[in-house]
Enzyme design. Structure first.
Site, PDB file in Angstrom:
ATOM      1  N   LYS A  57      -0.469   4.791   4.584  1.00 59.47           N
ATOM      2  CA  LYS A  57      -1.157   3.821   5.483  1.00 59.47           C
ATOM      3  C   LYS A  57      -0.601   3.225   6.620  1.00 59.47           C
ATOM      4  O   LYS A  57       0.460   3.067   6.716  1.00 59.47           O
ATOM      5  CB  LYS A  57      -1.593   2.584   4.522  1.00 59.47           C
ATOM      6  CG  LYS A  57      -2.431   1.544   5.063  1.00 59.47           C
ATOM      7  CD  LYS A  57      -3.078   0.627   3.941  1.00 59.47           C
ATOM      8  CE  LYS A  57      -3.849  -0.535   4.565  1.00 59.47           C
ATOM      9  NZ  LYS A  57      -5.196  -0.254   5.313  1.00 59.47           N
ATOM     10  N   HIS A  91       1.008  -1.304  -0.080  1.00 63.04           N
ATOM     11  CA  HIS A  91       0.061   0.095   0.020  1.00 63.04           C
ATOM     12  C   HIS A  91       0.959   1.078  -0.078  1.00 63.04           C
ATOM     13  O   HIS A  91       2.149   1.260   0.266  1.00 63.04           O
ATOM     14  CB  HIS A  91      -0.993  -0.097   1.128  1.00 63.04           C
ATOM     15  CG  HIS A  91      -2.007  -0.996   1.218  1.00 63.04           C
ATOM     16  ND1 HIS A  91      -2.023  -2.250   1.463  1.00 63.04           N
ATOM     17  CD2 HIS A  91      -3.311  -0.930   0.479  1.00 63.04           C
ATOM     18  CE1 HIS A  91      -3.137  -2.865   1.284  1.00 63.04           C
ATOM     19  NE2 HIS A  91      -4.011  -1.866   0.726  1.00 63.04           N
TER      20      HIS A  91
END
EC number: 1.17.1.8
Length: 231
Positions: free
Chosen positions: A128, A124
């Site tokens: 995040k 990600h």
């Protein structure tokens, strides 16, 4: 249908944009905390710390919820489950069609690959904060269920470690602007099977959340999953 969007971050803003463009739904609230807002549905893309207040508001006002937030613990999950006895809830760490099909695929092939080593890798963007991702945890859970709950999770590896046949490795990568990549890799003798899903736009999560909200209309209290939404 009037929708209350819980959260004001990137995903909530994308959801707002998609709803306004689609024109079928009406946004009656867009906030991190609800006070007197009224609506027919709550769609949540917030932060796990804000879930308790949202759940209390939902129950008090009898408003169904689509909960897409991740990073909560078992205590919070228990609160969500309890809330589902009062209002209908769709709980999903990933609302896109592809990931939910991936869940189905890996759950079906895992029993046929019992002698293979299984690893899960998720990637990600660098903003995040929770790891592993809720989607990666869901992939582990569906595989473990398919294998009679005999497997256990190993998050990353460090130092000397002899691999156990019952372990599933979980690895998190963070960097750049990656929306979300998830791979489940089955390593056998002389062959490797990899199932991978890549998200190239966050709009897929908004579209899935809207689909889940429409699914909840008229439903009895209960805890629903995207598998049921997409059936």
């Amino acid at each position: 249908m009037k929708v209350l969007i819980h959260g004001t971050g990137v995903m909530s803003s994308i959801l707002k944009e998609v709803i306004e463009k689609e024109g079928e739904l009406e946004i009656s609230g867009f906030a991190d905390d609800f006070t007197n807002e009224k609506g027919d549905m709550i769609i949540d893309f917030s932060h796990f710390s804000r879930l308790p207040a949202m759940i209390d508001y939902s129950i008090k006002n009898n408003i169904p919820m689509v909960i897409c937030t991740t990073g909560y613990d078992e205590t919070m999950l228990a609160k969500i489950v309890e809330a589902s006895t009062h209002v209908p809830i769709v709980l999903s760490s990933n609302t896109c069609i592809g990931i939910n099909l991936m869940n189905e695929i890996v759950s079906k092939i895992a029993p046929q690959l019992r002698n293979f080593d299984i690893e899960i890798i998720e990637t990600h963007h660098n903003r995040k904060v929770d790891s592993p991702s809720g989607t990666a945890k869901s992939l582990f859970n569906v595989i473990n269920d398919a294998l009679d709950n005999e497997m256990f999770l190993v998050s990353g590896r460090n130092g000397l470690h002899v691999r156990d046949k019952k372990e599933i490795g979980m690895h998190s990568v963070r960097g750049g602007s990656v929306v979300g990549d998830h791979s489940v890799i089955f390593y056998g003798d002389d062959e490797i099977i990899e199932i991978k899903h890549s998200s190239t736009s966050r709009r897929i999560f908004a579209n899935g959340a809207i689909k889940a909200a429409k699914f909840l209309v008229g439903k009895k209290p209960g805890l629903y999953r995207m598998k049921e939404v997409l059936a």
